[in-house]
Design a protein around this motif. Structure first.
Motif, PDB file in Angstrom:
ATOM      1  N   UNK A 196       0.879  -1.232   0.090  1.00 15.74           N
ATOM      2  CA  UNK A 196       0.192   0.064  -0.051  1.00 15.74           C
ATOM      3  C   UNK A 196       0.959   1.389  -0.121  1.00 15.74           C
ATOM      4  N   UNK A 197       2.182   1.020  -0.439  1.00 11.29           N
ATOM      5  CA  UNK A 197       3.040   2.371  -0.274  1.00 11.29           C
ATOM      6  C   UNK A 197       2.713   3.344  -1.172  1.00 11.29           C
ATOM      7  N   UNK A 198       1.911   2.971  -2.307  1.00  9.94           N
ATOM      8  CA  UNK A 198       1.565   4.031  -3.496  1.00  9.94           C
ATOM      9  C   UNK A 198       0.387   4.712  -3.119  1.00  9.94           C
ATOM     10  N   UNK A 199      -0.391   4.258  -1.989  1.00  5.46           N
ATOM     11  CA  UNK A 199      -1.984   4.909  -2.069  1.00  5.46           C
ATOM     12  C   UNK A 199      -2.038   5.804  -1.042  1.00  5.46           C
ATOM     13  N   UNK A 200      -2.957   6.804  -1.167  1.00  6.81           N
ATOM     14  CA  UNK A 200      -3.455   7.551  -0.348  1.00  6.81           C
ATOM     15  C   UNK A 200      -4.759   6.911   0.250  1.00  6.81           C
ATOM     16  N   UNK A 217      -1.626  -1.598   8.481  1.00  7.49           N
ATOM     17  CA  UNK A 217      -1.189  -1.154   7.049  1.00  7.49           C
ATOM     18  C   UNK A 217       0.429  -0.709   7.039  1.00  7.49           C
ATOM     19  N   UNK A 218       0.875   0.261   8.049  1.00  7.72           N
ATOM     20  CA  UNK A 218       2.027   0.644   8.026  1.00  7.72           C
ATOM     21  C   UNK A 218       3.153  -0.514   8.162  1.00  7.72           C
ATOM     22  N   UNK A 219       2.947  -1.370   9.277  1.00  5.24           N
ATOM     23  CA  UNK A 219       3.698  -2.406   9.618  1.00  5.24           C
ATOM     24  C   UNK A 219       3.990  -3.332   8.707  1.00  5.24           C
ATOM     25  N   UNK A 220       2.857  -3.704   7.897  1.00  7.00           N
ATOM     26  CA  UNK A 220       2.873  -5.080   7.090  1.00  7.00           C
ATOM     27  C   UNK A 220       2.683  -4.569   5.712  1.00  7.00           C
ATOM     28  N   UNK A 221       2.212  -3.705   5.084  1.00  5.86           N
ATOM     29  CA  UNK A 221       1.992  -3.250   3.760  1.00  5.86           C
ATOM     30  C   UNK A 221       2.614  -2.020   3.204  1.00  5.86           C
ATOM     31  N   UNK A 222       3.537  -1.324   4.145  1.00  6.30           N
ATOM     32  CA  UNK A 222       4.472  -0.309   3.636  1.00  6.30           C
ATOM     33  C   UNK A 222       3.703   0.935   3.191  1.00  6.30           C
ATOM     34  N   UNK A 223       2.431   0.949   4.041  1.00  2.00           N
ATOM     35  CA  UNK A 223       1.718   2.417   3.951  1.00  2.00           C
ATOM     36  C   UNK A 223       2.433   3.562   4.620  1.00  2.00           C
ATOM     37  N   UNK A 224       2.264   4.469   3.766  1.00  2.00           N
ATOM     38  CA  UNK A 224       3.046   5.837   4.254  1.00  2.00           C
ATOM     39  C   UNK A 224       2.013   6.473   5.339  1.00  2.00           C
ATOM     40  N   UNK A 225       2.530   6.429   6.749  1.00  2.00           N
ATOM     41  CA  UNK A 225       1.585   6.952   7.711  1.00  2.00           C
ATOM     42  C   UNK A 225       1.224   8.297   7.467  1.00  2.00           C
ATOM     43  N   UNK A 226       1.953   9.089   6.597  1.00  2.00           N
ATOM     44  CA  UNK A 226       1.436  10.752   6.470  1.00  2.00           C
ATOM     45  C   UNK A 226       0.618  10.737   5.360  1.00  2.00           C
ATOM     46  N   UNK A 227       0.206   9.587   4.449  1.00  2.00           N
ATOM     47  CA  UNK A 227      -0.774   9.377   3.556  1.00  2.00           C
ATOM     48  C   UNK A 227      -2.009   8.560   3.691  1.00  2.00           C
ATOM     49  N   UNK A 228      -1.955   8.378   5.380  1.00  2.00           N
ATOM     50  CA  UNK A 228      -3.157   7.811   5.654  1.00  2.00           C
ATOM     51  C   UNK A 228      -4.143   8.918   6.480  1.00  2.00           C
ATOM     52  N   UNK A 229      -5.445   9.079   6.248  1.00  2.00           N
ATOM     53  CA  UNK A 229      -6.001  10.009   6.646  1.00  2.00           C
ATOM     54  C   UNK A 229      -7.251   9.548   7.329  1.00  2.00           C
ATOM     55  N   UNK A 230      -7.648  10.000   8.618  1.00  2.00           N
ATOM     56  CA  UNK A 230      -8.951   9.676   9.254  1.00  2.00           C
ATOM     57  C   UNK A 230      -8.913  10.770  10.422  1.00  2.00           C
ATOM     58  N   UNK A 231     -10.308  11.147  10.673  1.00  2.00           N
ATOM     59  CA  UNK A 231     -10.419  12.074  11.996  1.00  2.00           C
ATOM     60  C   UNK A 231     -10.128  11.242  13.092  1.00  2.00           C
TER      61      UNK A 231
END
Length: 236
Positions: A196-200, A217-231
């Motif tokens: 998920x590194x390429x996703x918003x 998602x950050x630990x296992x799928x490479x998601x960028x913490x700065x590109x994850x959005x939730x209130x």
């Protein structure tokens, strides 16, 4: 900003979910993905995602899950019904929230909702489709059962109309001939994506769901913490 609104309609959708249409006395500028506060008293304001996108002219749509065991939401629905019957305006405060869609990004989008958290996703999705974005959009919507996915047919039809839109419904308990996935919505996403590194990524659901998604998602799928959005991230 505090503003009075006329209640235009209160409609029962499914599984104790209500669609409410409000017409502000003056136009409100907001971004897709923001929320409003329903003013119930001097120190009593209650947050609800705005389900409509800013492209809809001077109309705010809410989706409120209001089961009998949830007086916090049910009292708002009853207040809206009373205002509709009497013609008296209701008061809201808007806009609020920092998890709005980043329109300047060309990254593919992953929109994840739990239950009536879909109202948040709905605003972002409507905004993206109305702007004609070309990047891939994935919508994952989880619920206890098919009844909770009250816009399932609408989303299925939208996915057929837009080649860049993929819709994946996920339920914990599936009826016969269910066409979606069964289980937990976060597990469904994790199983479907290698990275998920390429996703918003935009999320709305219970606080514990948002927190679990960020860690998974950050630990296992490479998601960028700065590109994850939730209130929810402002509170956890």
């Amino acid at each position: 900003m505090s503003i009075k609104c006329e209640v235009k309609s209160v409609e029962s959708l499914a599984c104790n979910t209500f669609k409410i249409l409000l017409q502000p006395e003056a136009p409100i500028e907001f971004k897709a993905g923001q929320y409003l506060l329903a003013v119930m008293g001097e120190k009593d304001t209650r947050p609800f995602s705005i389900a409509s996108s800013p492209c809809r002219e001077n109309e705010l749509e809410l989706h409120i899950g209001a089961a009998e065991h949830n007086p916090y939401a049910m009292e708002v629905v009853e207040a809206m019904k009373a205002a509709l019957a009497s013609g008296e305006p209701v008061e809201i405060e808007a806009p609020h929230g920092d998890a709005w869609v980043r329109e300047d990004s060309d990254k593919p989008l992953l929109l994840i909702a739990g239950g009536t958290g879909f109202s948040y996703v709905r605003s972002i999705l409507d905004n993206c489709l109305s702007r004609g974005v070309s990047q891939p959009i994935f919508v994952y919507w989880g619920g206890r059962d098919a009844c909770q996915l009250y816009a399932n047919d609408e989303l299925t039809a939208l996915a057929e109309q837009h080649r860049n839109l993929t819709y994946v419904p996920v339920v914990e308990t599936a009826p016969e001939n269910w066409q979606g996935k069964v289980g937990n919505v976060l597990e469904a996403v994790s199983n479907d994506f290698i990275s998920l590194s390429a996703y918003d990524i935009y999320l709305c659901g219970r606080f514990e769901m948002a927190g679990a998604a960020r860690e998974l998602f950050t630990a296992e799928k490479g998601a960028d913490r700065e590109r994850m959005f939730a209130d929810a991230f402002a509170f956890i």
